[in-house]
Design a protein around this motif. Structure first.
Motif, PDB file in Angstrom:
ATOM      1  N   SER A  17       0.848  -1.183   0.000  1.00  0.00           N
ATOM      2  CA  SER A  17       0.000   0.000   0.000  1.00  0.00           C
ATOM      3  C   SER A  17       0.887   1.238   0.000  1.00  0.00           C
ATOM      4  CB  SER A  17      -0.910   0.011   1.230  1.00  0.00           C
ATOM      5  OG  SER A  17      -0.141   0.242   2.394  1.00  0.00           O
ATOM      6  N   HIS A  18       0.278   2.374  -0.305  1.00  0.00           N
ATOM      7  CA  HIS A  18       1.033   3.632  -0.323  1.00  0.00           C
ATOM      8  C   HIS A  18       1.633   3.902   1.056  1.00  0.00           C
ATOM      9  CE1 HIS A  18       1.891   7.908  -0.578  1.00  0.00           C
ATOM     10  NE2 HIS A  18       1.888   7.765  -1.892  1.00  0.00           N
ATOM     11  N   ASN A  44       4.792  10.154  -4.608  1.00  0.00           N
ATOM     12  CA  ASN A  44       3.593  10.170  -5.455  1.00  0.00           C
ATOM     13  C   ASN A  44       3.958  10.300  -6.927  1.00  0.00           C
ATOM     14  OD1 ASN A  44       1.955   9.982  -3.218  1.00  0.00           O
ATOM     15  ND2 ASN A  44       1.626  12.189  -3.073  1.00  0.00           N
ATOM     16  N   LEU A  51       5.582   6.970  -8.177  1.00  0.00           N
ATOM     17  CA  LEU A  51       4.567   5.923  -8.320  1.00  0.00           C
ATOM     18  C   LEU A  51       3.711   6.169  -9.562  1.00  0.00           C
ATOM     19  CD1 LEU A  51       3.439   5.406  -4.618  1.00  0.00           C
ATOM     20  CD2 LEU A  51       4.496   3.689  -6.110  1.00  0.00           C
ATOM     21  N   SER A  52       3.316   7.409  -9.761  1.00  0.00           N
ATOM     22  CA  SER A  52       2.524   7.747 -10.941  1.00  0.00           C
ATOM     23  C   SER A  52       3.302   7.474 -12.221  1.00  0.00           C
ATOM     24  CB  SER A  52       2.113   9.216 -10.870  1.00  0.00           C
ATOM     25  OG  SER A  52       1.418   9.584 -12.032  1.00  0.00           O
ATOM     26  N   ARG A  85      -1.026  -0.718 -10.432  1.00  0.00           N
ATOM     27  CA  ARG A  85      -1.817  -0.300  -9.276  1.00  0.00           C
ATOM     28  C   ARG A  85      -3.077  -1.134  -9.257  1.00  0.00           C
ATOM     29  NH1 ARG A  85      -3.603   5.694  -7.267  1.00  0.00           N
ATOM     30  NH2 ARG A  85      -4.596   4.945  -5.371  1.00  0.00           N
ATOM     31  N   ASP A 102      -5.604  -0.013  -3.763  1.00  0.00           N
ATOM     32  CA  ASP A 102      -4.682   0.769  -2.952  1.00  0.00           C
ATOM     33  C   ASP A 102      -3.275   0.178  -2.935  1.00  0.00           C
ATOM     34  OD1 ASP A 102      -6.643   2.576  -2.271  1.00  0.00           O
ATOM     35  OD2 ASP A 102      -7.233   1.489  -0.461  1.00  0.00           O
ATOM     36  N   PHE A 140       0.352  -1.322  -4.837  1.00  0.00           N
ATOM     37  CA  PHE A 140       1.247  -1.193  -5.978  1.00  0.00           C
ATOM     38  C   PHE A 140       2.182  -2.398  -6.003  1.00  0.00           C
ATOM     39  CE2 PHE A 140       0.051   3.075  -4.806  1.00  0.00           C
ATOM     40  CZ  PHE A 140      -0.161   3.705  -6.009  1.00  0.00           C
TER      41      PHE A 140
END
Length: 169
Positions: free
Chosen positions: A100-101, A117, A120-121, A131, A134, A136
């Motif tokens: 999770s984040h 962020n 990850l994006s 993804r 929630d 990754f």
């Protein structure tokens, strides 16, 4: 009345000198901060100790970079000490469910939230990460193998790279 005019002129003069000195002070402080950061980085490289243990610290403030986990960069592919490299390695070892984040942020505490962020994006958009709600996780290589499972060599006839799947042999 002449005294008031003299005092007013003195006040204007003092304010102008203070503003000039403040400007010089800010410029010198910024230069000193840069020199301290350079000294810390060079000390880390020359003496082979992590930035945290060098006794010198990177500058505080919005432009300050988070200290890396030590070591030297070299010709070993992606920078293993970079935030993005460590994030990719973390996602690669996360297992099928992923992380999770919050778990990622907990395991990479020196990476700024906005940087995390962004990376990850970028990884999700670039197809390097997946993804799922929630969570990754690292994406599988296009041919279904993980990057470390395939051996790459040059074909002597065509000078093209040829991948050999270690699991198939």
């Amino acid at each position: 009345m002449a005294e008031d005019n003299t005092l007013t002129k003195a006040l204007v003069d003092v304010r102008a000198r203070r503003a000039a000195l403040q400007s010089d002070y800010d410029r010198i402080a910024a230069e000193l901060t840069k020199l301290r950061a350079a000294e810390a980085a060079l000390t880390s490289i020359v003496e082979g100790i992590p930035l945290d243990a060098s006794g010198l610290h990177a500058p505080e403030g919005p432009r300050a970079a988070a200290p890396a986990s030590g070591g030297r960069r070299g010709a070993r592919g992606p920078r293993a000490n970079s935030a993005k490299g460590r994030l990719k390695a973390l996602l690669g070892s996360a297992g099928p469910q992923g992380l999770s984040h919050a778990e990622i942020a907990e395991r990479l505490p020196d990476v700024a939230p906005n940087t995390l962020n962004t990376y990850l994006s970028m990884l999700v958009t670039g197809g390097e990460a997946i993804r799922n709600g929630d969570f990754f996780t690292a994406a599988a290589a296009p041919d279904g193998t993980e990057d470390g499972d395939a051996e790459v060599e040059a074909d002597p006839d065509t000078d093209e790279e040829v991948r050999h799947d270690a699991a198939a042999e």
